[in-house]
Write a protein that holds these residues in place. Structure first.
Motif, PDB file in Angstrom:
ATOM      1  N   TYR A 265     -29.666  43.208  -8.642  1.00  0.00           N
ATOM      2  CA  TYR A 265     -29.176  42.229  -7.683  1.00  0.00           C
ATOM      3  C   TYR A 265     -29.070  40.866  -8.350  1.00  0.00           C
ATOM      4  CZ  TYR A 265     -33.696  39.928  -6.986  1.00  0.00           C
ATOM      5  OH  TYR A 265     -34.841  39.207  -7.168  1.00  0.00           O
ATOM      6  N   THR A 266     -28.256  40.026  -7.747  1.00  0.00           N
ATOM      7  CA  THR A 266     -28.155  38.622  -8.142  1.00  0.00           C
ATOM      8  C   THR A 266     -28.226  37.777  -6.873  1.00  0.00           C
ATOM      9  OG1 THR A 266     -25.742  38.662  -8.053  1.00  0.00           O
ATOM     10  CG2 THR A 266     -26.748  39.053 -10.207  1.00  0.00           C
ATOM     11  N   LEU A 267     -28.653  36.549  -7.046  1.00  0.00           N
ATOM     12  CA  LEU A 267     -28.686  35.588  -5.941  1.00  0.00           C
ATOM     13  C   LEU A 267     -27.623  34.535  -6.200  1.00  0.00           C
ATOM     14  CD1 LEU A 267     -32.533  35.032  -5.581  1.00  0.00           C
ATOM     15  CD2 LEU A 267     -31.083  36.495  -4.184  1.00  0.00           C
TER      16      LEU A 267
ATOM     17  N   LEU B 286     -48.723  39.865  -7.818  1.00  0.00           N
ATOM     18  CA  LEU B 286     -47.872  38.914  -7.099  1.00  0.00           C
ATOM     19  C   LEU B 286     -48.106  39.000  -5.595  1.00  0.00           C
ATOM     20  CD1 LEU B 286     -44.514  39.555  -8.992  1.00  0.00           C
ATOM     21  CD2 LEU B 286     -46.084  37.627  -9.306  1.00  0.00           C
ATOM     22  N   GLU B 287     -47.896  37.892  -4.930  1.00  0.00           N
ATOM     23  CA  GLU B 287     -47.954  37.833  -3.474  1.00  0.00           C
ATOM     24  C   GLU B 287     -46.541  37.952  -2.912  1.00  0.00           C
ATOM     25  OE1 GLU B 287     -50.724  37.687  -1.572  1.00  0.00           O
ATOM     26  OE2 GLU B 287     -51.926  37.745  -3.406  1.00  0.00           O
ATOM     27  N   ILE B 288     -46.438  38.324  -1.668  1.00  0.00           N
ATOM     28  CA  ILE B 288     -45.154  38.352  -0.960  1.00  0.00           C
ATOM     29  C   ILE B 288     -44.889  36.941  -0.455  1.00  0.00           C
ATOM     30  CG2 ILE B 288     -43.896  39.288   1.009  1.00  0.00           C
ATOM     31  CD1 ILE B 288     -44.526  41.316  -1.270  1.00  0.00           C
ATOM     32  N   THR B 289     -43.717  36.404  -0.798  1.00  0.00           N
ATOM     33  CA  THR B 289     -43.391  35.051  -0.353  1.00  0.00           C
ATOM     34  C   THR B 289     -42.466  35.044   0.845  1.00  0.00           C
ATOM     35  OG1 THR B 289     -41.585  34.911  -1.949  1.00  0.00           O
ATOM     36  CG2 THR B 289     -43.699  34.003  -2.619  1.00  0.00           C
ATOM     37  N   TYR B 290     -41.723  36.140   1.042  1.00  0.00           N
ATOM     38  CA  TYR B 290     -40.750  36.150   2.127  1.00  0.00           C
ATOM     39  C   TYR B 290     -40.415  37.584   2.488  1.00  0.00           C
ATOM     40  CZ  TYR B 290     -36.538  34.752   4.713  1.00  0.00           C
ATOM     41  OH  TYR B 290     -35.594  34.545   5.680  1.00  0.00           O
ATOM     42  N   ALA B 291     -40.279  37.842   3.768  1.00  0.00           N
ATOM     43  CA  ALA B 291     -39.821  39.141   4.244  1.00  0.00           C
ATOM     44  C   ALA B 291     -38.787  38.888   5.337  1.00  0.00           C
ATOM     45  CB  ALA B 291     -40.972  39.963   4.787  1.00  0.00           C
TER      46      ALA B 291
ATOM     47  N   ASP C  91     -43.347  36.963  -5.119  1.00  0.00           N
ATOM     48  CA  ASP C  91     -43.466  35.590  -5.599  1.00  0.00           C
ATOM     49  C   ASP C  91     -42.422  35.166  -6.618  1.00  0.00           C
ATOM     50  OD1 ASP C  91     -44.682  33.155  -5.482  1.00  0.00           O
ATOM     51  OD2 ASP C  91     -46.369  33.694  -6.746  1.00  0.00           O
ATOM     52  N   ASN C  92     -42.196  35.910  -7.662  1.00  0.00           N
ATOM     53  CA  ASN C  92     -41.319  35.423  -8.725  1.00  0.00           C
ATOM     54  C   ASN C  92     -39.866  35.883  -8.597  1.00  0.00           C
ATOM     55  OD1 ASN C  92     -41.378  38.070  -9.520  1.00  0.00           O
ATOM     56  ND2 ASN C  92     -42.277  37.684 -11.527  1.00  0.00           N
ATOM     57  N   GLY C  93     -39.559  36.762  -7.657  1.00  0.00           N
ATOM     58  CA  GLY C  93     -38.191  37.190  -7.413  1.00  0.00           C
ATOM     59  C   GLY C  93     -37.579  38.094  -8.469  1.00  0.00           C
TER      60      GLY C  93
ATOM     61  N   PHE D 199     -37.191  51.340  -1.519  1.00  0.00           N
ATOM     62  CA  PHE D 199     -36.209  51.122  -2.578  1.00  0.00           C
ATOM     63  C   PHE D 199     -36.591  49.869  -3.354  1.00  0.00           C
ATOM     64  CE2 PHE D 199     -33.438  52.983   0.875  1.00  0.00           C
ATOM     65  CZ  PHE D 199     -33.422  54.262   0.348  1.00  0.00           C
ATOM     66  N   CYS D 200     -36.251  49.843  -4.626  1.00  0.00           N
ATOM     67  CA  CYS D 200     -36.564  48.702  -5.479  1.00  0.00           C
ATOM     68  C   CYS D 200     -35.311  48.278  -6.237  1.00  0.00           C
ATOM     69  CB  CYS D 200     -37.667  49.086  -6.464  1.00  0.00           C
ATOM     70  SG  CYS D 200     -38.252  47.738  -7.490  1.00  0.00           S
ATOM     71  N   TYR D 201     -35.048  46.972  -6.217  1.00  0.00           N
ATOM     72  CA  TYR D 201     -33.933  46.376  -6.953  1.00  0.00           C
ATOM     73  C   TYR D 201     -34.499  45.313  -7.881  1.00  0.00           C
ATOM     74  CZ  TYR D 201     -31.048  48.294  -3.175  1.00  0.00           C
ATOM     75  OH  TYR D 201     -30.436  49.123  -2.277  1.00  0.00           O
ATOM     76  N   PHE D 202     -33.957  45.217  -9.093  1.00  0.00           N
ATOM     77  CA  PHE D 202     -34.398  44.207 -10.052  1.00  0.00           C
ATOM     78  C   PHE D 202     -33.273  43.214 -10.304  1.00  0.00           C
ATOM     79  CE2 PHE D 202     -37.595  47.349 -10.831  1.00  0.00           C
ATOM     80  CZ  PHE D 202     -38.695  46.623 -11.244  1.00  0.00           C
ATOM     81  N   GLN D 203     -33.669  41.961 -10.575  1.00  0.00           N
ATOM     82  CA  GLN D 203     -32.682  40.963 -10.957  1.00  0.00           C
ATOM     83  C   GLN D 203     -31.917  41.473 -12.168  1.00  0.00           C
ATOM     84  OE1 GLN D 203     -34.135  37.060 -11.837  1.00  0.00           O
ATOM     85  NE2 GLN D 203     -34.422  36.536  -9.695  1.00  0.00           N
ATOM     86  N   GLU D 204     -30.628  41.195 -12.198  1.00  0.00           N
ATOM     87  CA  GLU D 204     -29.777  41.645 -13.296  1.00  0.00           C
ATOM     88  C   GLU D 204     -30.283  41.154 -14.652  1.00  0.00           C
ATOM     89  OE1 GLU D 204     -27.111  43.708 -13.300  1.00  0.00           O
ATOM     90  OE2 GLU D 204     -27.291  44.049 -11.151  1.00  0.00           O
TER      91      GLU D 204
END
Length: 99
Positions: free
Chosen positions: A85-87, A19-24, A32-34, A49-54
């Motif tokens: 995390y959640t958005l 994956l590529e970085i889309t935003y910092a 890329d895929n969040g 640190f690493c967080y994953f979507q719920e």
């Protein structure tokens, strides 16, 4: 504030996942895929640190995290699983909620 090596994180993410970085923004890096977010540790330049979507499948999370950790160690860094995390959309803004 510590130096934040965005290029090293970009290489870790790309080598581990393709994956590529889309935003910092500030101390957060969004691939890329969040599915996950990388956060710089302000107390140590060698730790991330690493967080994953719920909603991320636990097996996928384990596999992705193992691959990211392996790549981080190759860059002489450590990667710590911090949680989920959640958005949430709030008007025109998006809020990140860490758990």
């Amino acid at each position: 504030m510590n130096y934040r090596d965005l290029e090293a994180v970009r290489q870790i993410v790309n080598n581990a996942t393709g994956l590529e970085i889309t935003y910092a923004y500030d101390d957060l890096v969004f691939p890329d895929n969040g599915v996950f977010i990388i956060q710089f540790d302000d107390s140590s330049t060698d730790n991330l640190f690493c967080y994953f979507q719920e909603e991320c499948n636990p097996v996928d999370r384990e596999n992705i995290f193992a691959s990211l950790s392996n790549e981080a160690s190759q860059k002489k860094a450590t990667l710590e699983l911090k949680g989920g995390y959640t958005l949430e959309q709030q008007g025109e803004n998006i809020q990140i909620k860490f758990s």
